[in-house]
Enzyme design. Structure first.
Site, short mmCIF file in Angstrom:
data_model
loop_
_atom_site.label_atom_id
_atom_site.label_comp_id
_atom_site.label_asym_id
_atom_site.label_seq_id
_atom_site.Cartn_x
_atom_site.Cartn_y
_atom_site.Cartn_z
N GLY A 65 0.80 -1.34 0.00
CA GLY A 65 -0.10 0.05 0.15
C GLY A 65 0.87 1.21 0.07
N CYS A 66 0.36 2.35 0.62
CA CYS A 66 0.96 3.70 0.54
C CYS A 66 2.45 3.64 1.08
CB CYS A 66 0.13 4.73 0.94
SG CYS A 66 0.94 6.25 1.48
N PHE A 67 3.41 3.89 0.77
CA PHE A 67 4.80 3.90 1.35
C PHE A 67 5.03 4.48 2.55
CE2 PHE A 67 6.51 6.16 -2.82
CZ PHE A 67 5.74 7.10 -2.45
N TRP A 68 4.01 5.68 2.76
CA TRP A 68 4.16 6.48 4.03
C TRP A 68 4.23 5.50 5.15
CZ3 TRP A 68 0.09 10.55 2.30
CH2 TRP A 68 0.61 11.18 1.41
#
Length: 243
Positions: A65-68
């Site tokens: 998913g979002c790498f953040w």
């Protein structure tokens, strides 16, 4: 309006909230938003793991998913020396955020983890990945983010990592812990390309952004609760290493 959804081609571009009051309302409504990022799966460690004797610093590349949020989780893991947000699965020429956002480049938002295998093994990193860093049962999405660029994928750097990852996925599928079959794939690591600087250390630099508060801070909190021995309070930052 779903306050947990990013808008526009530039991630982090939000529809404007009307000040602090509106933000408070948005956060109060977080319970009504998809909470996939807050799911915790209590799973056993891998039966097959890497041999660590005599090994120097190693690297692991994963996408969930979002790498953040994925980056933020592993920045808090003991033995991790660096965790860099970037792109994997496609060509170097298309490794830019605006391009991969089309979902047509083959890239996934990924994180490259540099770690000391004498402190934390590859298998232990995968245990955290499958338990608190994301929901591995979601296909081509994580929570509010959809598209192949948000797929759950492991990019083994060598045959040993591939063996550990494949065996662990099979072990977890047979465990009965998950409500559905694991969607995580393994793909050859063609290359890892660092993301734009504004994506690095994103949670640390934007701790009050609604997306971060709703989707990513809970992951770090769950890491501390579920893996207290592996948790480090102060994250290792990309900026501090001049990378």
């Amino acid at each position: 309006m779903n306050v947990a959804t990013k808008t526009g081609p530039g991630k982090g571009r939000w529809r404007q909230f009307g000040g602090v009051a509106a933000l408070a309302v948005a956060l109060a409504g977080a319970w009504q938003v998809s909470r996939a990022s807050e799911t915790v799966y209590n799973i056993a460690p891998p039966k097959v793991d890497e041999q660590t004797s005599g090994k120097a610093l190693e690297k692991a590349v994963i996408a969930g998913g979002c790498f953040w949020g994925v980056q933020a989780v592993f920045q808090h893991v003991n033995g991790v020396k660096n965790a860099v947000s970037g792109y994997a699965g496609g060509d170097e020429k298309t490794a830019q955020y605006r391009t991969i956002s089309s979902g047509q480049t083959g890239h996934a938002e990924a994180v490259e983890i540099s770690y000391d295998p004498s402190v934390v093994t590859y298998g232990q990193l995968l245990q955290i990945f499958f338990s608190v860093a994301h929901d591995p049962t979601q296909l081509n999405r994580q929570g509010p983010d959809t598209g192949t660029q948000y797929r759950s994928t492991i990019f083994p750097a060598n045959a040993e990592q591939a063996k550990v990852a494949t065996a662990y996925i099979e072990q977890l599928n047979q465990s009965g812990v998950y409500p559905k079959k694991i969607a995580t794939t393994t793909e050859p690591l063609k290359g890892f390309y660092k993301a734009e600087d504004y994506h690095q250390d994103y949670l640390v630099n934007n701790p009050y952004q609604p997306y971060i508060v709703i989707n990513d801070k809970p992951k770090v909190e769950n890491l501390a609760k579920t893996f207290p021995q592996a948790f480090r309070k102060d994250p290792v930052l990309v900026a501090a290493q001049g990378r």
